[in-house]
Write a protein that holds these residues in place. Structure first.
Motif, PDB file in Angstrom:
ATOM      1  N   LEU A  82       0.852  -0.973  -0.156  1.00 25.20           N
ATOM      2  CA  LEU A  82      -0.097  -0.105  -0.265  1.00 25.20           C
ATOM      3  C   LEU A  82       0.591   1.398   0.659  1.00 25.20           C
ATOM      4  CD1 LEU A  82      -3.241   0.943   0.369  1.00 25.20           C
ATOM      5  CD2 LEU A  82      -2.838   0.983   2.476  1.00 25.20           C
ATOM      6  N   TYR A  83       1.994   1.199   0.666  1.00 28.11           N
ATOM      7  CA  TYR A  83       3.430   2.618   0.803  1.00 28.11           C
ATOM      8  C   TYR A  83       4.224   2.640  -0.346  1.00 28.11           C
ATOM      9  CZ  TYR A  83       0.231   4.533   4.566  1.00 28.11           C
ATOM     10  OH  TYR A  83      -0.053   5.394   5.018  1.00 28.11           O
ATOM     11  N   ARG A 118       7.643   5.222   7.238  1.00 28.48           N
ATOM     12  CA  ARG A 118       7.189   4.223   8.170  1.00 28.48           C
ATOM     13  C   ARG A 118       5.293   3.450   8.092  1.00 28.48           C
ATOM     14  NH1 ARG A 118      10.730   0.505   8.766  1.00 28.48           N
ATOM     15  NH2 ARG A 118      12.628   1.976   9.072  1.00 28.48           N
ATOM     16  N   VAL A 119       4.495   2.559   8.620  1.00 21.98           N
ATOM     17  CA  VAL A 119       3.946   2.706   8.998  1.00 21.98           C
ATOM     18  C   VAL A 119       3.471   1.088  10.271  1.00 21.98           C
ATOM     19  CG1 VAL A 119       1.388   1.614   8.396  1.00 21.98           C
ATOM     20  CG2 VAL A 119       2.868   2.495   6.299  1.00 21.98           C
ATOM     21  N   ALA A 140      -4.016   1.390  11.619  1.00 21.10           N
ATOM     22  CA  ALA A 140      -2.728   1.526  11.477  1.00 21.10           C
ATOM     23  C   ALA A 140      -2.498   3.071  11.667  1.00 21.10           C
ATOM     24  CB  ALA A 140      -2.453   0.514  10.486  1.00 21.10           C
ATOM     25  N   VAL A 141      -1.608   2.963  11.401  1.00 17.53           N
ATOM     26  CA  VAL A 141      -0.685   4.790  11.704  1.00 17.53           C
ATOM     27  C   VAL A 141       0.609   4.794  11.060  1.00 17.53           C
ATOM     28  CG1 VAL A 141      -0.121   4.743  14.625  1.00 17.53           C
ATOM     29  CG2 VAL A 141      -0.404   6.521  13.507  1.00 17.53           C
ATOM     30  N   ASP A 142       0.206   5.629  10.136  1.00 18.33           N
ATOM     31  CA  ASP A 142       1.634   6.113   9.251  1.00 18.33           C
ATOM     32  C   ASP A 142       2.378   7.052  10.102  1.00 18.33           C
ATOM     33  OD1 ASP A 142       0.370   8.699   8.999  1.00 18.33           O
ATOM     34  OD2 ASP A 142      -0.293   8.105   7.137  1.00 18.33           O
ATOM     35  N   THR A 147      -4.561   7.334  11.414  1.00 18.10           N
ATOM     36  CA  THR A 147      -4.723   7.176  11.989  1.00 18.10           C
ATOM     37  C   THR A 147      -6.103   6.170  11.137  1.00 18.10           C
ATOM     38  OG1 THR A 147      -3.772   7.179  13.914  1.00 18.10           O
ATOM     39  CG2 THR A 147      -5.459   4.871  13.725  1.00 18.10           C
ATOM     40  N   PHE A 148      -5.576   4.920  10.513  1.00 18.76           N
ATOM     41  CA  PHE A 148      -6.846   4.121   8.869  1.00 18.76           C
ATOM     42  C   PHE A 148      -7.054   2.012   9.829  1.00 18.76           C
ATOM     43  CE2 PHE A 148      -2.853   4.218   7.461  1.00 18.76           C
ATOM     44  CZ  PHE A 148      -2.783   2.663   6.781  1.00 18.76           C
TER      45      PHE A 148
END
Length: 169
Positions: A82-83, A118-119, A140-142, A147-148
Motif C-alpha cells: 500500500l505504501y 513507516r506504517v 494502523a498509523v503512518d 490512523t486508518f
C-alpha cells in the motif's frame, strides 16, 4: 344407634348418593394430586422406529492464534504494498483473486510516497469467525500520525491456513 348404622347394609335408596360422594372424593383427590405434582412432559411425536442416525459433532472453533498470525502476515505485506514498498507478489496469505484485483490497480501511495515511509500496525481484532470464514479489522498509523482501519475478510483453506479474500477501507 351409631353402632347399628355401621353394621347394617346400605339400602338401594342410599347407594346413589354414596356412589356420588365416593366419585366426587376421588375426582377431588386426583385434581389435588395434579395441582401439587404435574405429570412429566409428554412427547408430542410418537417414538420413531427408524434407527437413530449418528450425530456429527459441532464444528470446532477456529484456531484464533493461527487466524491472528495469518492475518498479521497478510497485513504487514499489504501495508508494504500500500505504501509503495512492495509488489502484489510479495503479499503473503492472500487469495489468487484478491492478488489479481490488487495488481490491476496500483496502490494509492505508488509514486507519491517513498518506500521508506513507516506504517505501524496498532491493532488487529477479530470481528467474527467460523471454521471457514472470518472478518478482522486492522488499525494502523503512518508516520504523519494518520490512523486508518481496514476490514479484511479471510477464508480458511485446509492447506495453507487463512488467506485474505477481500478488503474494505
Amino acid at each position: 344407634m351409631k353402632r347399628r348404622c355401621r353394621s347394617r347394609p346400605i339400602t338401594p335408596g342410599e347407594r346413589g348418593p354414596a356412589f356420588a360422594l365416593a366419585s366426587a372424593l376421588l375426582v377431588a383427590l386426583a385434581a389435588l394430586a395434579l395441582l401439587t405434582h404435574p405429570p412429566a412432559q409428554r412427547r408430542a411425536t410418537p417414538p420413531s422406529t427408524a434407527p437413530a442416525r449418528p450425530t456429527t459433532p459441532p464444528p470446532a472453533a477456529p484456531d484464533r492464534h493461527e487466524l491472528l498470525a495469518d492475518a498479521r502476515l497478510f497485513t504487514l505485506g499489504y501495508l508494504a504494498y500500500l505504501y509503495g514498498g512492495a509488489d502484489t507478489q510479495s503479499i503473503p496469505r492472500v487469495t489468487f483473486a484478491l492478488r489479481r484485483a490488487l495488481a490491476q490497480q496500483p496502490p494509492p501511495a505508488k509514486g507519491r510516497r517513498s518506500p521508506e515511509r513507516r506504517v505501524r500496525l496498532l491493532d488487529l481484532q477479530v470481528l467474527s469467525a467460523s471454521t471457514t470464514r472470518a472478518r478482522v479489522v486492522i488499525t494502523a498509523v503512518d508516520e504523519t500520525g494518520a490512523t486508518f482501519a481496514i476490514h479484511v475478510a479471510l477464508e480458511h483453506h485446509s492447506v495453507g491456513g487463512w488467506e485474505a479474500s477481500s478488503l474494505e477501507h
